[in-house]
Write a protein that holds these residues in place. Structure first.
Motif, PDB file in Angstrom:
ATOM      1  N   SER B 122       0.825  -1.207   0.000  1.00 28.22           N
ATOM      2  CA  SER B 122       0.000   0.000   0.000  1.00 28.22           C
ATOM      3  C   SER B 122       0.859   1.256   0.000  1.00 28.22           C
ATOM      4  O   SER B 122       0.366   2.347  -0.260  1.00 28.22           O
ATOM      5  CB  SER B 122      -0.940   0.007   1.221  1.00 28.22           C
ATOM      6  OG  SER B 122      -0.230   0.285   2.405  1.00 28.22           O
ATOM      7  N   VAL B 126       0.401   5.279  -2.097  1.00 26.06           N
ATOM      8  CA  VAL B 126       0.458   6.430  -1.180  1.00 26.06           C
ATOM      9  C   VAL B 126       1.587   7.376  -1.581  1.00 26.06           C
ATOM     10  O   VAL B 126       1.431   8.594  -1.575  1.00 26.06           O
ATOM     11  CB  VAL B 126       0.660   5.939   0.277  1.00 26.06           C
ATOM     12  CG1 VAL B 126       1.113   7.077   1.187  1.00 26.06           C
ATOM     13  CG2 VAL B 126      -0.622   5.309   0.816  1.00 26.06           C
ATOM     14  N   ARG B 394      -4.926   3.642  -0.662  1.00 28.54           N
ATOM     15  CA  ARG B 394      -5.748   3.194   0.461  1.00 28.54           C
ATOM     16  C   ARG B 394      -6.160   4.396   1.315  1.00 28.54           C
ATOM     17  O   ARG B 394      -7.251   4.433   1.875  1.00 28.54           O
ATOM     18  CB  ARG B 394      -4.927   2.186   1.281  1.00 28.54           C
ATOM     19  CG  ARG B 394      -5.752   1.451   2.295  1.00 28.54           C
ATOM     20  CD  ARG B 394      -4.998   0.290   2.922  1.00 28.54           C
ATOM     21  NE  ARG B 394      -5.777  -0.137   4.070  1.00 28.54           N
ATOM     22  CZ  ARG B 394      -5.699   0.422   5.268  1.00 28.54           C
ATOM     23  NH1 ARG B 394      -4.819   1.375   5.495  1.00 28.54           N
ATOM     24  NH2 ARG B 394      -6.474   0.012   6.251  1.00 28.54           N
ATOM     25  N   GLN B 395      -5.293   5.380   1.390  1.00 27.56           N
ATOM     26  CA  GLN B 395      -5.590   6.552   2.218  1.00 27.56           C
ATOM     27  C   GLN B 395      -6.682   7.427   1.609  1.00 27.56           C
ATOM     28  O   GLN B 395      -7.529   7.951   2.326  1.00 27.56           O
ATOM     29  CB  GLN B 395      -4.321   7.379   2.448  1.00 27.56           C
ATOM     30  CG  GLN B 395      -3.282   6.587   3.225  1.00 27.56           C
ATOM     31  CD  GLN B 395      -2.100   7.421   3.663  1.00 27.56           C
ATOM     32  OE1 GLN B 395      -2.001   8.597   3.343  1.00 27.56           O
ATOM     33  NE2 GLN B 395      -1.193   6.794   4.396  1.00 27.56           N
ATOM     34  N   LEU B 398      -9.917   5.668   2.317  1.00 26.51           N
ATOM     35  CA  LEU B 398     -10.372   5.887   3.701  1.00 26.51           C
ATOM     36  C   LEU B 398     -10.944   7.294   3.841  1.00 26.51           C
ATOM     37  O   LEU B 398     -11.984   7.501   4.463  1.00 26.51           O
ATOM     38  CB  LEU B 398      -9.205   5.685   4.677  1.00 26.51           C
ATOM     39  CG  LEU B 398      -8.878   4.230   5.013  1.00 26.51           C
ATOM     40  CD1 LEU B 398      -7.496   4.126   5.654  1.00 26.51           C
ATOM     41  CD2 LEU B 398      -9.935   3.624   5.935  1.00 26.51           C
TER      42      LEU B 398
END
Lengths: 463, 416
Positions: B122, B126, B394-395, B398
């Motif tokens: 991940s 990022v 992924r951030q 979220l």
């Protein structure tokens, strides 16, 4: 909840002898540096209360701010023309380990974590502070005028934190912020359960963490009860003065651990809780309800964005980083919009904190990053709002907002003049004032402190 | 919910672009070529088949080309994430996800972390969506002077997207290891012995430090342009590195270099580059008493080639901010960009793939919203090997799950 309301009355009804003794222990000997009345003119002023004043003035006299705004100002004082410059309250870091994990970071300077018992509310960070940490001078060059030095997070209850004025002195007492309440450091999650679990000791799980905190609070409640009963006996004995035969009441044994915890339950000591995960923060808030105390701020709160509304509803601050993540499981869900999302609800209290001798030097840049990410996600946060994250909101979390953290008449003259908009990587603190005294001037080596440790190092090297 | 929907559509669009875009025209950018051409105003860059095909003004726009109007915004080569463990770590404190360090208490220069590389981490989305397109995988070994070997890798998602040659890491200085007799002098004694072993097989029965593979690895770095990276801070130790490297025919790079400014002339004369963290300004230990914020500026002024590292793996995106601070403390702005682009590419032998914008080169480009070294700027478009990468991680997912207020369903049902 019932318990909470009863307990909240306690401080009003009784004053504990133990608590009284504490208020006088290790007192602050801080006194402001000499200062002359100083007027800053033509500045862009961020007041720290959400206001921005363009081409405005700020007057400091006798260590206090006496005027902020536009209008007639006295001509017969030292005047700094701050055209093109920005003025903010002195920055406040609510989470520092300067002094307790001092540079150089040798083993002899590792004084921040008393990891011999998971609950050490009896230890005080101030007793570990080495006032010669070169880190204080670096933080000052970054505009830091006040900071809270906390114990580390190896323990569930790490001990008392202390708020300092960022001035060099031979003793920590001479840095201690007069009138600031104590903080108490607590920690959730991985660190305590790892430290003690690895030793096959309790706690080795999150449920073990909770059971251990709760046992401590129960003991603290009992301690308060014992002292309350004792105070009653003393009072009764005084009223029934004729009854000479009645024995002198026996005072409960003083307990340093319980004294600190009782101070929390009485609302005199502010809880600063290292906690990353959203669910854990909510469990902690339930525990605070169970025992009738308040969590002042969650620190680190990498998942605070998941419960931003709840934090605001409960009037709990979130002291956060702009972008750290991934160093452990509980920091895996970090996002760069965390601060902006925590700032979003009505009544929020977002704070930019450092937990780092590097980060404390550029809290303004951390805030700028958080602002930028907020804007991209549809939360347009102007500088006058963002500056609160590192000034007034931080002051609120330390219980010193009636004294500092904003630029208003009557407040301590803790002030930074920035060479440009502070929300930029290129901005530098030009002059820093603490209680109206110039304590740092980027352009004048006479106003740049050097710690004893650094004095005379690298002789013969031309700098 | 409305805001969420918009975000979803936006990310879907980008995803589609990423899958298809092979021919891209960026119009009217301020192009920091980081080469001899310097910085070109109002310039177009045309990308096809993974390469930069043309750089110039008012280029003709062919049919079916994805066009981005830069409106004068900066276009730079993709940035260097530093010496990191991106792809060989996931969560620092979760041991099973960490492969950058060898736990054996032995001298093993042959340890090579590229074998553990996982492009599906991940950390890559990022990091790359912030404008970083390559890193140097670092290697460490507990207790050993030899950290092992690493190599540069591009963030294009490939399983073996390595570029340049392998590099060897050697640790000297205050972290006097358990295998060096806890003395700096012991470190040099053992390093000398290791080099002699690599040169000539020790006689039977003679004490040996290295395995056969270790000797073979080490000899590969002798009289060869492959770099040996010395993690070292103290000025006197840096001078020892220069002597050692010269006497054994190694091609050294200084990493850390807190006191490098004190020996800047010697480094410049020996043409030895320094990879440093420009935020280091505290005496973290007795090797770094000379730490200062203008280390980068002083080295650059003395003619030393510098690159930046030190933001770690997860937050490697902070490298930009570090460079901005170096500029704030006297480093010329263009040199700050070079320390994140052309310099690291050049130092570690991958200049053909990364680090500059030039016709014929692999297209690794970032279009920025403003000054690339400013904390209020962001990467708007990132191109790796000629392909637009999706600006999501992924951030961001979220973020998009938690941005909507009061959703009807639990957030587990919001899948941006």
């Amino acid at each position: 909840m019932r318990l909470k309301s009863i307990l909240s009355l306690l401080p009003l009804l009784f004053s504990l002898p133990a608590g009284t003794a504490l208020a006088e222990a290790y007192p602050s000997t801080y006194s402001p540096q000499p200062s002359t009345a100083t007027l800053i003119t033509h500045a862009t002023i961020l007041t720290g209360t959400g206001e921005r004043l363009d081409d405005a003035s700020l007057l400091m006299a006798d260590g206090k701010i006496t005027f902020v705004g536009k209008g007639d100002v006295p001509q017969d004082v030292t005047t700094i023309d701050a055209s093109g410059k920005w003025v903010t309250p002195g920055l406040i870091d609510v989470h520092s380990h300067l002094g307790v994990y001092a540079s150089p970071g040798v083993k002899a300077h590792s004084d921040g974590n008393e990891m011999t018992n998971p609950a050490t509310p009896n230890v005080w960070a101030e007793h570990s502070i080495w006032p010669q940490d070169p880190g204080f001078s670096r933080a000052l060059a970054g505009g830091i005028t006040s900071l809270q030095v906390l114990p580390g997070s190896g323990n569930l209850i790490g001990g008392r934190g202390v708020t300092l004025k960022n001035v060099y002195g031979n003793t920590y007492q001479s840095m201690k912020f007069p009138g600031a309440p104590y903080g108490m450091k607590m920690a959730c999650g991985e660190n305590p359960k790892r430290v003690y679990g690895d030793r096959k000791q309790m706690p080795s799980t999150r449920m073990g963490n909770m059971a251990t905190y709760r046992a401590q609070w129960i003991a603290a409640q009992r301690y308060i009860d014992d002292w309350t009963a004792y105070d009653k006996q003393v009072a009764n004995r005084k009223t029934n003065s004729g009854d000479d035969a009645k024995a002198e009441p026996k005072a409960p044994k003083r307990d340093l651990k319980l004294e600190t915890l009782a101070g929390v339950l009485k609302g005199e000591i502010l809880v600063h809780m290292h906690c990353y995960r959203a669910d854990e923060m909510m469990t902690i808030l339930d525990m605070a309800d169970e025992f009738g105390y308040k969590v002042t701020a969650f620190h680190h709160g990498v998942e605070a964005y998941k419960i931003a509304d709840k934090l605001a509803e409960n009037n709990v601050c979130g002291a956060l980083w702009a972008d750290w993540w991934g160093f452990k499981m509980e920091a895996y869900d970090g996002i760069q919009e965390n601060i902006a999302i925590v700032d979003r609800p009505e009544g929020s209290c977002a704070i930019v904190h450092s937990d780092s001798s590097e980060g404390i030097q550029r809290l303004n840049q951390e805030a700028a990053k958080a602002m930028t990410r907020g804007k991209l996600a549809g939360m347009d946060i102007p500088p006058e709002r963002a500056i609160r994250w590192l000034t007034s909101n931080a002051a609120k979390a330390l219980g010193i907002d009636d004294m500092t953290g904003s630029l208003a008449a009557g407040k301590m003259a803790d002030v930074v003049i920035w060479n440009s908009n502070p929300f930029s990587v290129y901005a530098q603190a030009g002059q820093v004032f603490i209680d109206g005294a110039l304590v740092y001037d980027r352009d004048n080596p006479d106003f740049q402190p050097v710690s004893d440790f650094e004095l005379g190092q690298l002789q013969g090297i031309s700098k | 919910m409305k805001a969420l929907k918009t975000l979803l559509i936006a990310s879907l669009t980008l995803f589609t672009l990423a899958a298809q875009a092979q021919t891209i025209m960026i119009r009217g950018a301020t192009v920091h070529t980081m080469g001899k051409a310097g910085t070109l105003e109002n310039t177009d860059v045309f990308i096809t088949a993974g390469k930069i095909q043309k750089v110039g003004q008012n280029l003709p726009v062919p049919q079916d080309v994805l066009v981005f109007n830069a409106d004068g915004k900066p276009l730079t080569p993709g940035f260097f994430a530093g010496i990191t463990a991106i792809g060989i770590t996931e969560v620092s404190a979760v041991q099973g996800t960490n492969d950058s360090s060898l736990g054996l208490q032995e001298m093993r220069p042959e340890f090579n972390v590229t074998l553990a590389y996982n492009p599906n981490t991940s950390l890559i989305p990022v990091t790359r969506m912030e404008g970083f397109t390559f890193t140097l995988l670092g290697a460490g070994s507990k207790g050993s002077l030899f950290g092992g070997q690493g190599r540069m890798v591009e963030f294009n998602g490939g399983y073996s997207s390595f570029i340049g040659s392998t590099v060897l890491f050697i640790n000297v200085g205050q972290d006097a290891s358990s295998l060096s007799g806890s003395s700096r002098a012991g470190q040099w004694m053992l390093l000398n012995q290791a080099m002699l072993e690599a040169d000539k097989l020790p006689a039977a029965g003679e004490t040996r430090l290295l395995t056969r593979a270790g000797r073979s690895t080490l000899s590969g770095y002798v009289k060869h342009p492959m770099k040996t990276i010395f993690n070292v801070d103290r000025a006197s130790d840096i001078l020892q590195v220069l002597r050692f490297a010269k006497s054994h025919g190694l091609s050294p790079v200084i990493s850390g270099g807190a006191e490098a400014w004190m020996v800047a002339k010697e480094l410049a004369d020996a043409n030895v580059p320094v990879v440093l963290n420009p935020l280091a300004n505290l005496p973290g230990n007795f090797d770094t008493l000379g730490s200062r914020l203008d280390n980068a500026a002083l080295l650059d002024a003395a003619g030393v080639t510098i690159a930046f590292s030190g933001a770690g793996s997860h937050n490697a995106r902070k490298q930009r901010q570090m460079a901005g601070n170096a500029v704030s403390y006297g480093l010329p702005h263009e040199a700050g960009i070079a320390a994140l682009t052309s310099n690291p590419a050049h130092i570690f032998g991958s200049a053909i793939d990364q680090g500059t914008i030039r016709r014929g080169k692999s297209a690794n480009l970032v279009l920025w919203s403003g000054d690339p070294l400013e904390v209020t700027s962001v990467a708007e478009r990132v191109i790796i090997n000629g392909k637009l990468i999706p600006m999501e991680s992924r951030q961001t997912k979220l973020r998009d799950r938690y941005l909507p207020q009061n959703p009807a369903m639990p957030r587990a049902y919001i899948k941006p």
